[in-house]
Write an enzyme that holds these catalytic residues in place. Sequence first.
Site, PDB file in Angstrom:
ATOM      1  CB  SER A 101      -5.672  -2.015   8.461  1.00 56.42           C
ATOM      2  OG  SER A 101      -5.487  -2.079   7.080  1.00 56.42           O
ATOM      3  CG  ASP A 241      -1.966  -0.961   4.548  1.00 54.63           C
ATOM      4  OD1 ASP A 241      -0.999  -1.705   4.282  1.00 54.63           O
ATOM      5  OD2 ASP A 241      -3.094  -1.402   4.841  1.00 54.63           O
ATOM      6  CG  ASP A 243      -2.215  -4.180   7.973  1.00 46.82           C
ATOM      7  OD1 ASP A 243      -2.156  -3.633   6.856  1.00 46.82           O
ATOM      8  OD2 ASP A 243      -3.262  -4.668   8.426  1.00 46.82           O
ATOM      9  CG  ASP A 245      -3.291  -5.642   4.272  1.00 44.47           C
ATOM     10  OD1 ASP A 245      -3.119  -4.401   4.245  1.00 44.47           O
ATOM     11  OD2 ASP A 245      -4.325  -6.171   4.735  1.00 44.47           O
TER      12      ASP A 245
END
Length: 454
Positions: A101, A241, A243, A245
């Site tokens: 993440s 960010d 990833d 999401d």
Amino acid sequence: MAKLFGTDGPRGIAVTDLTCELAMQTGRAVAVVLANNTGKRTKVIIGKDTRLSSDPLEAAVMAGICSVGADPVLLGVVPVPVVPFMIKKMGADAGIMISGSHNSAEFNGIKVFDSQGHKLTDDIEEKIEYLVLEDPQQIPLASHDRVGRREDAKNAANEYIDHVREIVDTDLSGMKIAVDCANGCASETAEKLYALMGAEVFVTSSSPDGTNINQGCGTNDIEAFAEVVAENGCDCGLVFDGDADRCLAVAEDGQLIDGDRLLAIFADDMKKNGCLKEDTAVITIMSNMGLRSYAAERGINLVTAGAGHRYVLERMLEGGYNLGGEPSGHMIFLDDSPTGDGQLTGAKLLKIMKESGSKLSELAADMVKLPQVMVNVRIDPQFKELWKNDKEVSELIKELDSSLGEEGRIIVRESGTEPLIRIMAEGSDFGRINDIAFQISDKLKEKFRIKKPS
């Protein structure tokens, strides 16, 4: 029982803490616990981010899934929301995203989704934890022709782009936007998505090399990107960010528009259009007090969840609500996606700007935020959870919180993904809350931070 899952799946330093062996066992347990039990072969979707460690962890997870007779479907490098999207599209039984993440490249993690594309419930997590950490021998292994077979879904990213374009059906021609891909998953999709929607796209931090994800870019470090937006005359900047999401935004004047202000814009727009269910949005305990005032003035109800987007989703599902979000930029539009989706968030924001003819700074201006001070204290992992029971710390927090009265608040909590204690002080007097935050920080460092060798 030992704990494997934090607020967002197993996390740690890749390969040494989050080992390949642990990843393989997690893949096995996920496939067994989330098996469809219909006689059909279990299918598990796997996506990954751009870290060097994502490749060996992907291989380990895939090996675990195949070893119990389930079939892994590999998406390659894709944003997190592509995994639940493909779960639904392919009728899969589960999904795994290998990603650290917003953390730096040495970290990695394993995010797990059920057949509906939702994060797992506590009881399902406990079953997986038991099989991985307590009794892995209970997992039945397959052999011969019962071993799972790998499948590659090479067009998943393009299918996701088409899906977002179908949801946010608008022409962005005439808009110039900047996009910060955090050298992560958005590098695969963001430029193409917004260009196909008609925008002129200026892309930064979209050259991942396996080690530079979130490094001086993305939602962790917005200052330089804000200058890029203003200097290049962009209508808006979108920041993701690693990833993808999360999404934060930067207005045309370089002003940061955080998750609270984004949620305010979306809630107001959805209520005006009659599509905000129950006239309610779900927020977290970390949301700014100014958001509550903004919502009350507009007849928007707010329901509060614990910090973490899995808890936001739980409250949304419980109450039948369709909008929720966090200050960090996780936005959930439950009518369109079962999880946070940064690029969908960005597309919806651009649509509001285009259709209203308003600048982003104007859309965000009505929500007046109270000053907040956020301080992170890295602690020795051996003190996780234990610091809460320290009398000196708890009495100091209670005393300082009481001193703010109705004009402010203090929240001190442990990160679910890192050995950090997060301190948030909020109130009308910045100097006062800044002093309070650092008083608490100093006390925590004195008692619980990692001690350097003498």
